[in-house]
Scaffold this active site. Structure first.
Site, short mmCIF file in Angstrom:
data_model
loop_
_atom_site.label_atom_id
_atom_site.label_comp_id
_atom_site.label_asym_id
_atom_site.label_seq_id
_atom_site.Cartn_x
_atom_site.Cartn_y
_atom_site.Cartn_z
N GLY A 221 7.04 -1.01 -13.85
CA GLY A 221 7.79 -0.81 -12.61
C GLY A 221 7.62 -1.96 -11.64
N CYS B 77 5.20 3.28 1.45
CA CYS B 77 5.50 2.04 2.19
C CYS B 77 5.91 2.30 3.64
CB CYS B 77 6.57 1.25 1.45
SG CYS B 77 8.01 2.22 0.95
N ASN C 21 7.49 -3.91 1.40
CA ASN C 21 7.11 -2.61 0.81
C ASN C 21 6.30 -2.75 -0.47
OD1 ASN C 21 9.91 -3.51 0.13
ND2 ASN C 21 9.65 -1.99 -1.48
#
Ligand SMILES: NC(=O)c1ccc[n+]([C@@H]2O[C@H](COP(=O)([O-])OP(=O)(O)OC[C@H]3O[C@@H](n4cnc5c(N)ncnc54)[C@H](OP(=O)(O)O)[C@@H]3O)[C@@H](O)[C@H]2O)c1
Length: 336
Positions: A11, A145, A303
């Site tokens: 990811g 985030c 983030n």
């Protein structure tokens, strides 16, 4: 040299962790897993890691390490934690599974809660607020985030009892939804949007409420950027002036290596803008006060960095007795 493994290395967050760890002077990546790509080179998912020589493994092939990052999708950590615990004395989780302590709150926002031994404490992975606990912790859960941005920007007010409730306006780039996001996040449908996807009740408000000890609501808007989060909150501050507020923030954050207070607003980037933070671990915070007793508290982060992998590596450094800033002290790209 400490040995590290990343579970969920396909990811976006996993890729960012690897980007940081591969060049970290005090650690080596000794394992990286993907359920779907075992055997393939990591660079097939993360081209900037060409030349790293890393290959995806199955979880069952992981060797013991000093610290394990868990960067799978939400709900994956709770399923695999027991199986992996024996492999590593220390775990840093990036999913939401252990971020929220209160079972009712977890149930309300995620539709499930942990039970029994799964309530074992994870320390909140925000070094600026919980440094001592992180140093001693075996398990750390890194906040979301937008939650990270909101919590860091509002904590100096909350800790002084100046906050009773807070409404956060959060904006996020597309990488916040991960690489496995749905078609609404495809380029054709995301490019150019200012899409309010959570008018109220975004999940991160649960983390903000718990961390600050106040009622919190969060509106979340998807922006066309790939990276970057910005949070804004208007809060009543009575007769406090901008200078007084900034002094409070300086007291709390003046020595923080990754928090920058924008105290002398000038120029196009005078308030926190993720554009100048991309790829860096900084959180920029700014404050403006009007003449009616309200302050606008602004914060921005990348983030995937301060909001995920960067914050997680900062925690790792503390947990392994390394200098907190090791492998993280570089500014964002500009212009980009
Ligand atoms: N993105 C952010 O800004 C951010 C910030 C803070 C925290 N987090 C949290 O960190 C965790 C990981 O987030 P993420 O953004 O990295 O999620 P992600 O990109 O969706 O990746 C997570 C895992 O999903 C699987 N996956 C399924 N389809 C995929 C695809 N098309 N491309 C890549 N991977 C795919 C992969 O595992 P397999 O190969 O094993 O199937 C991958 O490791 C999540 O729990 C998230 O909530 C994310």
């Amino acid at each position: 040299v400490k040995r590290i493994a990343v579970v969920g290395g396909r990811g976006f967050v996993g890729g960012e962790l690897l980007r940081l760890l591969v060049h970290h002077p005090e650690v080596e990546v000794s394992g990286v897993t993907s359920d779907t790509r075992a055997g393939q080179a990591v660079e097939t998912a993360h081209p900037p890691l060409r030349g790293s020589g890393l290959r995806y493994q199955r979880r069952s092939d992981l060797e013991p390490v000093d610290l394990l990052f868990l960067a799978g999708v939400h709900g994956s950590t709770i399923k695999i934690l027991d199986e992996l615990s024996a492999l590593a004395p220390k775990v840093v989780d990036l999913t939401a599974d252990f971020r929220i302590e209160d079972a009712a709150r977890m149930e309300r926002y995620y539709g499930w809660h942990r039970e029994g031994e799964h309530t074992a404490p994870f320390v909140r992975g925000l070094p600026e607020l919980h440094r001592k606990q992180i140093v001693d912790a075996d398990r750390v859960a890194v906040p979301g985030c937008m939650a990270t941005s909101a919590i860091l920007s509002l904590a100096p007010l909350a800790s002084r009892g100046l906050l009773s409730a807070v409404e956060v306006d959060a904006r996020t780039g597309s990488s916040g939804s991960g690489a496995s996001g749905d078609s609404a996040n495809s380029h054709a449908l995301r490019s150019g949007v200012l899409r309010v996807f959570a008018p109220f009740g975004h999940r991160h408000e649960a983390e903000v409420a718990e961390a600050l000890g106040v009622e919190a609501s969060m509106t979340a808007t998807a922006t066309p950027q790939v990276r970057g989060v910005q949070t804004l909150a208007k809060v009543p501050v009575g007769g406090l002036t901008e200078r007084e507020l900034i002094r409070m923030y300086q007291e709390d954050y003046g020595a923080e290596p990754f928090i920058r207070l924008l105290t002398n607003p000038r120029g196009a980037f005078r308030y926190p803008d993720p554009k100048v933070l991309l790829g860096s671990n900084y959180c920029d915070i700014g404050i403006a006060v009007d003449n009616r007793g309200k302050a606008l508290v602004m914060a921005s982060i990348d983030n995937l960095m301060k909001g995920a992998a960067g914050g997680a590596v900062q925690c790792m450094n503390l947990m392994l007795g390394l200098p907190e800033t090791c492998g993280l002290t570089f500014p964002g790209l500009h212009p980009v």
